[in-house]
Motif scaffolding. Structure first.
Motif, PDB file in Angstrom:
ATOM      1  N   GLU A   1      22.126  34.945  47.017  1.00  0.00           N
ATOM      2  CA  GLU A   1      21.762  36.458  46.563  1.00  0.00           C
ATOM      3  C   GLU A   1      22.376  37.482  47.772  1.00  0.00           C
ATOM      4  N   HIS A   2      23.066  38.315  47.616  1.00  0.00           N
ATOM      5  CA  HIS A   2      23.706  38.949  49.228  1.00  0.00           C
ATOM      6  C   HIS A   2      23.114  40.517  48.135  1.00  0.00           C
ATOM      7  N   ASP A   3      24.391  41.523  49.645  1.00  0.00           N
ATOM      8  CA  ASP A   3      23.601  42.449  48.752  1.00  0.00           C
ATOM      9  C   ASP A   3      25.021  43.184  48.679  1.00  0.00           C
ATOM     10  N   SER A   4      25.397  42.410  47.777  1.00  0.00           N
ATOM     11  CA  SER A   4      26.976  42.288  47.130  1.00  0.00           C
ATOM     12  C   SER A   4      27.136  44.574  45.926  1.00  0.00           C
ATOM     13  N   GLU A   5      28.256  44.621  46.941  1.00  0.00           N
ATOM     14  CA  GLU A   5      28.826  46.029  46.498  1.00  0.00           C
ATOM     15  C   GLU A   5      29.510  46.176  46.180  1.00  0.00           C
ATOM     16  N   ASP A   6      31.140  45.448  45.907  1.00  0.00           N
ATOM     17  CA  ASP A   6      32.277  45.244  46.008  1.00  0.00           C
ATOM     18  C   ASP A   6      33.087  44.664  45.449  1.00  0.00           C
ATOM     19  N   ILE A   7      33.629  44.568  44.052  1.00  0.00           N
ATOM     20  CA  ILE A   7      34.775  43.318  43.501  1.00  0.00           C
ATOM     21  C   ILE A   7      36.350  43.734  43.542  1.00  0.00           C
ATOM     22  N   GLY A   8      36.721  42.504  44.681  1.00  0.00           N
ATOM     23  CA  GLY A   8      38.332  42.862  44.298  1.00  0.00           C
ATOM     24  C   GLY A   8      38.793  41.374  43.036  1.00  0.00           C
ATOM     25  N   ILE A   9      40.007  41.298  42.589  1.00  0.00           N
ATOM     26  CA  ILE A   9      40.295  40.229  41.551  1.00  0.00           C
ATOM     27  C   ILE A   9      41.915  40.036  42.344  1.00  0.00           C
ATOM     28  N   ALA A  10      42.115  39.131  42.243  1.00  0.00           N
ATOM     29  CA  ALA A  10      43.434  38.507  42.335  1.00  0.00           C
ATOM     30  C   ALA A  10      43.601  37.304  42.706  1.00  0.00           C
ATOM     31  N   ASP A  11      45.043  36.631  42.164  1.00  0.00           N
ATOM     32  CA  ASP A  11      45.605  35.177  42.502  1.00  0.00           C
ATOM     33  C   ASP A  11      45.562  35.050  44.339  1.00  0.00           C
ATOM     34  N   PHE A  12      44.393  34.941  44.566  1.00  0.00           N
ATOM     35  CA  PHE A  12      44.259  35.100  46.037  1.00  0.00           C
ATOM     36  C   PHE A  12      45.446  32.977  46.304  1.00  0.00           C
ATOM     37  N   ASP A  13      44.878  31.787  45.436  1.00  0.00           N
ATOM     38  CA  ASP A  13      45.213  30.836  46.689  1.00  0.00           C
ATOM     39  C   ASP A  13      46.720  30.140  45.295  1.00  0.00           C
ATOM     40  N   GLY A  14      47.922  31.900  45.228  1.00  0.00           N
ATOM     41  CA  GLY A  14      48.700  31.353  44.400  1.00  0.00           C
ATOM     42  C   GLY A  14      48.901  29.693  42.544  1.00  0.00           C
ATOM     43  N   ASP A  15      47.717  29.472  42.322  1.00  0.00           N
ATOM     44  CA  ASP A  15      47.831  28.824  41.590  1.00  0.00           C
ATOM     45  C   ASP A  15      47.659  28.995  39.890  1.00  0.00           C
ATOM     46  N   GLY A  16      47.965  30.805  39.890  1.00  0.00           N
ATOM     47  CA  GLY A  16      48.126  31.429  38.207  1.00  0.00           C
ATOM     48  C   GLY A  16      46.673  31.603  37.728  1.00  0.00           C
ATOM     49  N   ASP A  17      45.836  31.617  38.675  1.00  0.00           N
ATOM     50  CA  ASP A  17      44.907  32.415  37.879  1.00  0.00           C
ATOM     51  C   ASP A  17      44.438  33.000  38.673  1.00  0.00           C
ATOM     52  N   LEU A  18      42.509  34.008  37.774  1.00  0.00           N
ATOM     53  CA  LEU A  18      42.347  34.712  38.779  1.00  0.00           C
ATOM     54  C   LEU A  18      41.237  34.402  39.691  1.00  0.00           C
ATOM     55  N   ASP A  19      41.255  34.984  40.831  1.00  0.00           N
ATOM     56  CA  ASP A  19      39.824  34.794  42.018  1.00  0.00           C
ATOM     57  C   ASP A  19      39.529  35.562  41.935  1.00  0.00           C
ATOM     58  N   ILE A  20      38.465  35.912  43.167  1.00  0.00           N
ATOM     59  CA  ILE A  20      37.332  36.651  43.288  1.00  0.00           C
ATOM     60  C   ILE A  20      37.172  37.078  44.980  1.00  0.00           C
ATOM     61  N   VAL A  21      36.479  38.002  44.966  1.00  0.00           N
ATOM     62  CA  VAL A  21      36.007  38.354  46.340  1.00  0.00           C
ATOM     63  C   VAL A  21      35.406  39.419  46.365  1.00  0.00           C
ATOM     64  N   VAL A  22      34.049  39.610  47.197  1.00  0.00           N
ATOM     65  CA  VAL A  22      32.949  40.325  46.712  1.00  0.00           C
ATOM     66  C   VAL A  22      32.541  40.628  48.180  1.00  0.00           C
ATOM     67  N   VAL A  23      32.496  41.994  48.569  1.00  0.00           N
ATOM     68  CA  VAL A  23      31.405  42.382  50.210  1.00  0.00           C
ATOM     69  C   VAL A  23      30.217  42.744  49.387  1.00  0.00           C
ATOM     70  N   SER A  24      29.626  42.889  51.329  1.00  0.00           N
ATOM     71  CA  SER A  24      28.142  42.689  51.115  1.00  0.00           C
ATOM     72  C   SER A  24      28.089  44.188  52.236  1.00  0.00           C
ATOM     73  N   GLU A  25      26.682  44.847  52.010  1.00  0.00           N
ATOM     74  CA  GLU A  25      26.081  45.453  52.558  1.00  0.00           C
ATOM     75  C   GLU A  25      25.595  44.924  54.302  1.00  0.00           C
ATOM     76  N   ASP A  26      24.715  44.715  53.542  1.00  0.00           N
ATOM     77  CA  ASP A  26      22.686  45.425  54.635  1.00  0.00           C
ATOM     78  C   ASP A  26      23.582  43.272  54.882  1.00  0.00           C
ATOM     79  N   ASP A  27      23.182  42.132  53.826  1.00  0.00           N
ATOM     80  CA  ASP A  27      23.230  41.202  54.896  1.00  0.00           C
ATOM     81  C   ASP A  27      24.947  40.514  55.494  1.00  0.00           C
ATOM     82  N   GLN A  28      25.583  41.662  55.728  1.00  0.00           N
ATOM     83  CA  GLN A  28      27.079  40.842  56.214  1.00  0.00           C
ATOM     84  C   GLN A  28      27.205  40.139  55.725  1.00  0.00           C
ATOM     85  N   THR A  29      27.665  39.724  54.525  1.00  0.00           N
ATOM     86  CA  THR A  29      27.882  38.801  53.734  1.00  0.00           C
ATOM     87  C   THR A  29      29.407  38.221  52.657  1.00  0.00           C
ATOM     88  N   ASN A  30      30.245  38.094  53.052  1.00  0.00           N
ATOM     89  CA  ASN A  30      31.654  38.339  52.215  1.00  0.00           C
ATOM     90  C   ASN A  30      31.885  37.150  51.106  1.00  0.00           C
TER      91      ASN A  30
END
Length: 418
Positions: free
Chosen positions: A112-141
């Protein structure tokens, strides 16, 4: 919070998610009284509210700050990931007909974080979609890697930076063919270069100028028509434009923006061709939330084709003081031009609900907009608007809308054939 521009991420989203983009493409931390879900659902001329029958009851009655679509489980339909502020994020799986079930506990890490915004991409090159979420107050990406079947593991330790973050953009900004991560912060924004295997290196000092903004959104597009991707930042202070020198190094060009003499608290920026002249114009969605003297009027800027912009708000956009926490350029009525939908949260004495939390403006084809909320959106689409996503969730070839409502019930609207 803010959602990133999706118009330039087709290469990372897969075929069905790319279909979504053909149609298009916050934040207040204090708790407010919850807004009850609408008792009934309605239809407009263009959209039917199917929230009650197609979303799992109670699951999205939370603090939705942002949503993104992706085919998480590789079954050929579009699922939804939701950034849930100070609560665990939500993963909704599509059954193929546009009805969703909650798969969060079984498939998504439960921090549980102060989740704010989402990005979607295949970051590791294995052909499926991964997720990044950035957070504000608790500074946990958060970085979640997909196993190919829609089960995500926590790989957040691969992100070498923390910060007070409200915005994220994922795309290849360094030219190495892999999706990078640009994070918008309160302070210096950060660019992380991906090696193609989801290992990230901080290249900020080599590729971004040094500045300290309070960034709420970052979008990408070719602002000056030179074939290179540029960056636009929506800030709580002056907005900022950075041009790409062609080598993935970004330089100041904010003098090309007609900045206001009065304060402007922008929560969302969007690029789009509003007048059919084949260049990218700008929409700024503005609030008055933390900057007391800010003007909440949303703004339209017209591009002259070379990346220099003129403010056409007064002549092309109806006046408003809606406090728009999001605003997007989307074709809402299927006529081939970009309309505007804003996600609003006006102040009230006991809650932040407004009679028009989402407002729709129709484009006449030349970039002049009129308020068409009552025609385009059903009356049951109430809440506290924070984000909108457009996609074909039920596979009928019509664009649908997912509306995120912080302190209310998210709404799912399906396009009606005409």
């Amino acid at each position: 919070m803010f959602k990133q521009s999706t118009a330039n991420q087709r290469q990372y989203l897969g075929p069905l998610s790319a279909l979504l983009l053909l149609w298009s493409a916050s934040h207040v931390t204090a708790q407010q009284p919850a807004i009850a879900a609408a008792a009934t659902t309605t239809s407009s001329d263009w959209y039917e509210d199917v929230t009650a029958t197609h979303l799992p009851a109670g699951v999205t009655d939370g603090l939705s700050m942002d949503a993104r679509t992706l085919d998480a489980d590789a079954d050929g339909d579009l699922d939804i990931i939701i950034a849930n502020e100070h609560r665990a994020n939500i993963l909704l799986l599509n059954d193929g007909s546009g009805r969703f079930s909650d798969a969060s506990a079984a498939r998504l890490p439960r921090g549980e974080h102060d989740s704010e915004d989402i990005g979607i991409a295949d970051f590791d090159g294995d052909g499926d979609l991964d997720i990044v979420v950035v957070s504000e107050d608790d500074q946990t990406n958060e970085l979640y890697l997909n196993d190919g079947r829609g089960f995500f593991s926590d790989a957040s330790q691969r992100l070498p930076v923390t910060g007070t973050s409200n915005a994220v953009l994922v795309m290849d900004l360094t030219g190495n063919g892999h999706p990078d991560i640009l994070i918008g912060n309160n302070g210096q924004n950060v660019l992380l270069e991906n090696d193609g295997a989801a290992n990230f290196t901080d290249v900020t000092s080599a590729r971004l100028p040094s500045f300290a903004d309070v960034t709420q959104d970052v979008v990408s597009g070719d602002a000056n028509g030179d074939g290179h991707i540029d960056l636009l930042f929506g800030n709580e202070d002056a907005n900022r434009l950075l041009l790409n020198n062609g080598q993935g190094v970004f330089v100041h060009a904010s003098e090309a923006l007609p900045l206001r003499s009065a304060a402007e608290e922008t929560r969302e920026a969007d690029f789009g061709d509003i007048d059919g002249d084949d260049d990218l114009d700008i929409l700024f969605a503005n609030v008055q939330a933390f900057v007391d003297d800010a003007d909440a009027q949303n703004r339209l800027l017209r591009n002259d084709g070379t990346g220099r912009f003129t403010d056409i708000t007064a002549s092309h956009l109806p006046p408003d003081q809606d406090r728009s926490f999001d605003g997007s350029l989307l074709d809402l009525d299927g006529d081939g031009d970009l309309d505007i939908i804003t996600c609003n949260a006006n102040r009230g004495t006991e809650s932040w609900i407004d009679t028009t939390p989402w407002r729709a403006y129709r484009n006449d084809g030349g970039g002049h907009f009129t308020d068409a909320t009552g025609e385009l959106l059903p009356a049951s689409a109430i809440g506290r608007g924070f984000d909108v996503q457009q996609a074909d969730f039920n596979g009928d070839g019509l664009p649908d809308l997912y509306l995120s409502s912080r302190d209310g019930t998210d709404r799912l609207l399906y396009g009606i054939a005409r």
